[in-house]
Design a protein around this motif. Structure first.
Motif, mmCIF file in Angstrom:
data_model
loop_
_atom_site.group_PDB
_atom_site.id
_atom_site.type_symbol
_atom_site.label_atom_id
_atom_site.label_comp_id
_atom_site.label_asym_id
_atom_site.label_seq_id
_atom_site.Cartn_x
_atom_site.Cartn_y
_atom_site.Cartn_z
ATOM 1 N N ILE A 26 79.977 -81.269 -95.781
ATOM 2 C CA ILE A 26 81.235 -81.940 -96.081
ATOM 3 C C ILE A 26 81.028 -83.340 -96.652
ATOM 4 N N GLU A 27 80.125 -84.116 -96.079
ATOM 5 C CA GLU A 27 79.911 -85.479 -96.578
ATOM 6 C C GLU A 27 79.369 -85.462 -98.007
ATOM 7 N N VAL A 28 78.435 -84.567 -98.275
ATOM 8 C CA VAL A 28 77.881 -84.436 -99.627
ATOM 9 C C VAL A 28 78.969 -83.956 -100.581
ATOM 10 N N LEU A 29 79.764 -83.015 -100.133
ATOM 11 C CA LEU A 29 80.844 -82.474 -100.950
ATOM 12 C C LEU A 29 81.838 -83.568 -101.336
ATOM 13 N N LYS A 30 82.171 -84.441 -100.386
ATOM 14 C CA LYS A 30 83.084 -85.552 -100.686
ATOM 15 C C LYS A 30 82.482 -86.492 -101.733
ATOM 16 N N GLU A 31 81.193 -86.760 -101.627
ATOM 17 C CA GLU A 31 80.521 -87.618 -102.604
ATOM 18 C C GLU A 31 80.525 -86.969 -103.986
ATOM 19 N N GLU A 32 80.267 -85.661 -104.033
ATOM 20 C CA GLU A 32 80.258 -84.946 -105.302
ATOM 21 C C GLU A 32 81.630 -84.979 -105.963
ATOM 22 N N VAL A 33 82.676 -84.818 -105.168
ATOM 23 C CA VAL A 33 84.039 -84.875 -105.701
ATOM 24 C C VAL A 33 84.298 -86.253 -106.296
ATOM 25 N N SER A 34 83.906 -87.296 -105.595
ATOM 26 C CA SER A 34 84.101 -88.661 -106.100
ATOM 27 C C SER A 34 83.377 -88.879 -107.419
ATOM 28 N N LYS A 35 82.138 -88.404 -107.504
ATOM 29 C CA LYS A 35 81.360 -88.577 -108.733
ATOM 30 C C LYS A 35 81.993 -87.819 -109.891
ATOM 31 N N LEU A 36 82.459 -86.611 -109.633
ATOM 32 C CA LEU A 36 83.089 -85.823 -110.689
ATOM 33 C C LEU A 36 84.389 -86.474 -111.153
ATOM 34 N N VAL A 38 85.024 -89.674 -111.150
ATOM 35 C CA VAL A 38 84.641 -90.827 -111.965
ATOM 36 C C VAL A 38 84.222 -90.356 -113.352
ATOM 37 N N GLU A 39 83.455 -89.280 -113.411
ATOM 38 C CA GLU A 39 83.007 -88.757 -114.700
ATOM 39 C C GLU A 39 84.196 -88.338 -115.572
ATOM 40 N N GLY A 44 85.750 -90.353 -123.784
ATOM 41 C CA GLY A 44 85.118 -89.238 -124.470
ATOM 42 C C GLY A 44 84.931 -88.003 -123.612
ATOM 43 N N PHE A 45 85.523 -88.006 -122.439
ATOM 44 C CA PHE A 45 85.358 -86.859 -121.532
ATOM 45 C C PHE A 45 85.747 -85.555 -122.216
ATOM 46 N N TRP A 46 86.824 -85.580 -122.978
ATOM 47 C CA TRP A 46 87.318 -84.355 -123.621
ATOM 48 C C TRP A 46 86.642 -84.064 -124.954
ATOM 49 N N ASN A 47 85.639 -84.836 -125.340
ATOM 50 C CA ASN A 47 84.931 -84.571 -126.604
ATOM 51 C C ASN A 47 84.240 -83.213 -126.581
ATOM 52 N N ASN A 48 83.764 -82.819 -125.421
ATOM 53 C CA ASN A 48 83.147 -81.500 -125.246
ATOM 54 C C ASN A 48 84.064 -80.713 -124.311
ATOM 55 N N VAL A 49 84.979 -79.962 -124.911
ATOM 56 C CA VAL A 49 86.031 -79.284 -124.152
ATOM 57 C C VAL A 49 85.449 -78.275 -123.156
ATOM 58 N N ALA A 54 84.553 -76.860 -117.566
ATOM 59 C CA ALA A 54 83.621 -76.433 -116.517
ATOM 60 C C ALA A 54 83.583 -77.466 -115.392
ATOM 61 N N LEU A 55 83.587 -78.741 -115.752
ATOM 62 C CA LEU A 55 83.576 -79.799 -114.743
ATOM 63 C C LEU A 55 84.852 -79.756 -113.909
ATOM 64 N N ILE A 56 85.982 -79.563 -114.558
ATOM 65 C CA ILE A 56 87.256 -79.501 -113.838
ATOM 66 C C ILE A 56 87.281 -78.290 -112.907
ATOM 67 N N ASN A 57 86.779 -77.164 -113.354
ATOM 68 C CA ASN A 57 86.702 -75.982 -112.485
ATOM 69 C C ASN A 57 85.810 -76.257 -111.278
ATOM 70 N N ASN A 58 84.676 -76.891 -111.518
ATOM 71 C CA ASN A 58 83.759 -77.246 -110.438
ATOM 72 C C ASN A 58 84.439 -78.197 -109.454
ATOM 73 N N LEU A 59 85.122 -79.190 -109.991
ATOM 74 C CA LEU A 59 85.834 -80.164 -109.156
ATOM 75 C C LEU A 59 86.904 -79.472 -108.321
ATOM 76 N N ASN A 60 87.688 -78.617 -108.938
ATOM 77 C CA ASN A 60 88.745 -77.909 -108.206
ATOM 78 C C ASN A 60 88.171 -77.020 -107.112
ATOM 79 N N ASN A 61 87.052 -76.382 -107.381
ATOM 80 C CA ASN A 61 86.389 -75.543 -106.391
ATOM 81 C C ASN A 61 85.964 -76.375 -105.179
ATOM 82 N N LYS A 62 85.351 -77.515 -105.445
ATOM 83 C CA LYS A 62 84.907 -78.403 -104.369
ATOM 84 C C LYS A 62 86.096 -78.959 -103.585
ATOM 85 N N LYS A 63 87.161 -79.334 -104.289
ATOM 86 C CA LYS A 63 88.354 -79.846 -103.612
ATOM 87 C C LYS A 63 88.988 -78.771 -102.735
#
Length: 82
Positions: A26-36, A38-39, A44-49, A54-63
Motif C-alpha cells: 500500500i505505501e509503495v502503491l501510494k507513492e507510485e500514484v503520486s509519481k504518475l 505528477v508525470e 507535453g504529456f499528451w504528445n504521445n497519446v 497507458a499511463l492513465i490506465n495504469n494510474l486508474n488501476n492503482k487508484k
C-alpha cells in the motif's frame, strides 16, 4: 451474535487487512500514484497519446486497488464501534 464473537471476527479481519496491505504494498502503491499524477501534469504529456493512455490506465488501476483496500479497511474499523 454476541459481542465477544464480533470482537473475535474483528481481530481476524484486522489481521487479514494488515496482510492485504503488505501484499498490495500500500505505501509503495501510494507513492507510485503520486509519481504518475505528477508525470501527468508535465508539459507535453499528451504528445504521445498511446503512452499517455497507458499511463492513465495504469494510474486508474492503482487508484482502484487503493480505493478498494481503504474501503475494506474502513469497514473493518467500523466493526470495532459495534
Amino acid at each position: 451474535m454476541e459481542k465477544f464473537e464480533i470482537l473475535k471476527y474483528h481481530e481476524d479481519f484486522e489481521t487479514r487487512c494488515s496482510e492485504l496491505s503488505k501484499v498490495l504494498n500500500i505505501e509503495v502503491l501510494k507513492e507510485e500514484v503520486s509519481k504518475l499524477e505528477v508525470e501527468m501534469q508535465q508539459d507535453g504529456f499528451w504528445n504521445n497519446v498511446k503512452y499517455a493512455e497507458a499511463l492513465i490506465n495504469n494510474l486508474n488501476n492503482k487508484k482502484n486497488k487503493l480505493n478498494n483496500y481503504f474501503e475494506i479497511k474502513k469497514m473493518v474499523d467500523e466493526l470495532s464501534t459495534i
